[in-house]
Design an enzyme around this catalytic site. Structure first.
Site, mmCIF file in Angstrom:
data_model
loop_
_atom_site.group_PDB
_atom_site.id
_atom_site.type_symbol
_atom_site.label_atom_id
_atom_site.label_comp_id
_atom_site.label_asym_id
_atom_site.label_seq_id
_atom_site.Cartn_x
_atom_site.Cartn_y
_atom_site.Cartn_z
ATOM 1 N N GLU A 50 0.838 -1.205 0.000
ATOM 2 C CA GLU A 50 0.000 0.000 0.000
ATOM 3 C C GLU A 50 0.870 1.250 0.000
ATOM 4 O O GLU A 50 1.927 1.278 0.621
ATOM 5 C CB GLU A 50 -0.890 -0.020 1.239
ATOM 6 C CG GLU A 50 -1.879 1.123 1.356
ATOM 7 C CD GLU A 50 -2.850 0.916 2.506
ATOM 8 O OE1 GLU A 50 -3.397 1.916 2.989
ATOM 9 O OE2 GLU A 50 -3.055 -0.248 2.933
ATOM 10 N N GLU A 97 -2.854 10.634 3.154
ATOM 11 C CA GLU A 97 -3.942 10.697 4.121
ATOM 12 C C GLU A 97 -4.013 12.080 4.775
ATOM 13 O O GLU A 97 -2.992 12.596 5.236
ATOM 14 C CB GLU A 97 -3.731 9.652 5.218
ATOM 15 C CG GLU A 97 -3.655 8.221 4.701
ATOM 16 C CD GLU A 97 -3.262 7.238 5.786
ATOM 17 O OE1 GLU A 97 -3.984 6.242 5.968
ATOM 18 O OE2 GLU A 97 -2.230 7.471 6.451
#
Length: 265
Positions: free
Chosen positions: A146, A150
């Site tokens: 991943e 964010e």
């Protein structure tokens, strides 16, 4: 008391991860090579073929949302991801919005034009991800790889970068933007290569991690995802406490130089 202790431990873990990753990683600020990526998704006219809304499941863990297609909407030439009261219909307290690609994407440039939400207890995201729930052409589960961008709703003057390699995270890095991302659209992205990952803000390289024997990087193609979610009480030490609102994480378009492939190759 138990919840308070768990929240404190989560916050401490995040802080330790930030400190631990510094030696092998570097800040930036230099101009990046021009990003001339093809348009993958332009939401000017609503839904696009490349993405579909997640609907009917939850990530569990600290996610206090059940993904629901109804909170994925389009207007004003934008994709909107919202949060809604689940009204006791599912285990989680809320429904959350998420979209993902059907195809999987590997090395290349990834750029999004987005505006996150300034709201305690929430995260607005753009990332690539795959995991053991994806079975590859050889019949084996993929590793959990991943790469993240964010935005914590409690402070949208910064952005958090992170990555996972075969399920191992702890590479969080907080970048001070010098502006409030929730006030207007900006471009965010990353350049994913075999030997490095470089994150970009408005066309500038701002942070790079380099591969080494001690610091492997993600290598497995994953879906491109965007989501907006709120956390459980156990995450409040990191995120803050969420109060229901009609705010949405907004997206204009996504570009990438990576070629999309099916899970079977």
């Amino acid at each position: 008391m138990k919840k308070k202790i768990l929240a404190m431990l989560l916050a401490l873990t995040m802080a330790l991860a930030l400190a631990a990753c510094q030696p092998s990683e570097s800040g930036g600020g230099e101009s990046a090579a021009p990003v001339d990526a093809p348009m993958l998704a332009d939401f000017s006219n609503g839904p696009v073929e490349a993405f579909f809304a997640s609907d009917g499941w939850s990530n569990g863990s600290v996610f206090n949302v059940w993904w629901k297609g109804d909170v994925v909407t389009y207007s004003d030439s934008q994709l909107h991801l919202g949060i809604a009261d689940a009204k006791g219909e599912v285990e989680q307290d809320y429904y959350g919005g998420e979209v993902r690609t059907g195809l999987y994407y590997g090395y290349g440039d990834y750029i999004v034009s987005m505006k996150p939400v300034k709201q305690l207890g929430t995260v607005s995201t753009f990332f690539t991800c795959t995991g053991p729930y994806d079975i590859n052409a050889e019949g084996n589960p993929n590793p959990w790889d991943e790469i993240d961008i964010e935005f914590l709703g409690k402070d949208t003057t910064g952005v958090q970068f992170n990555y996972f390699v075969n399920g191992q995270g702890g590479h969080e890095y907080w970048y001070d933007l010098g502006f409030d991302a929730a006030e207007e659209f900006h471009e965010y992205g990353f350049r994913w290569a075999e030997d490095s990952i470089t994150w970009l803000v408005d066309g500038k390289e701002v942070y790079t991690v380099t591969a080494s024997a001690e610091n492997p990087l993600p290598s497995t193609p994953g879906r491109i995802l965007m989501n907006y979610w709120c956390g459980t009480p156990d995450a409040e030490g990191w995120m803050g406490k969420y109060t229901l609102s009609d705010a949405t994480a907004d997206y204009q378009w996504i570009k990438t130089t990576a070629a999309g492939v099916s899970l079977g190759g």
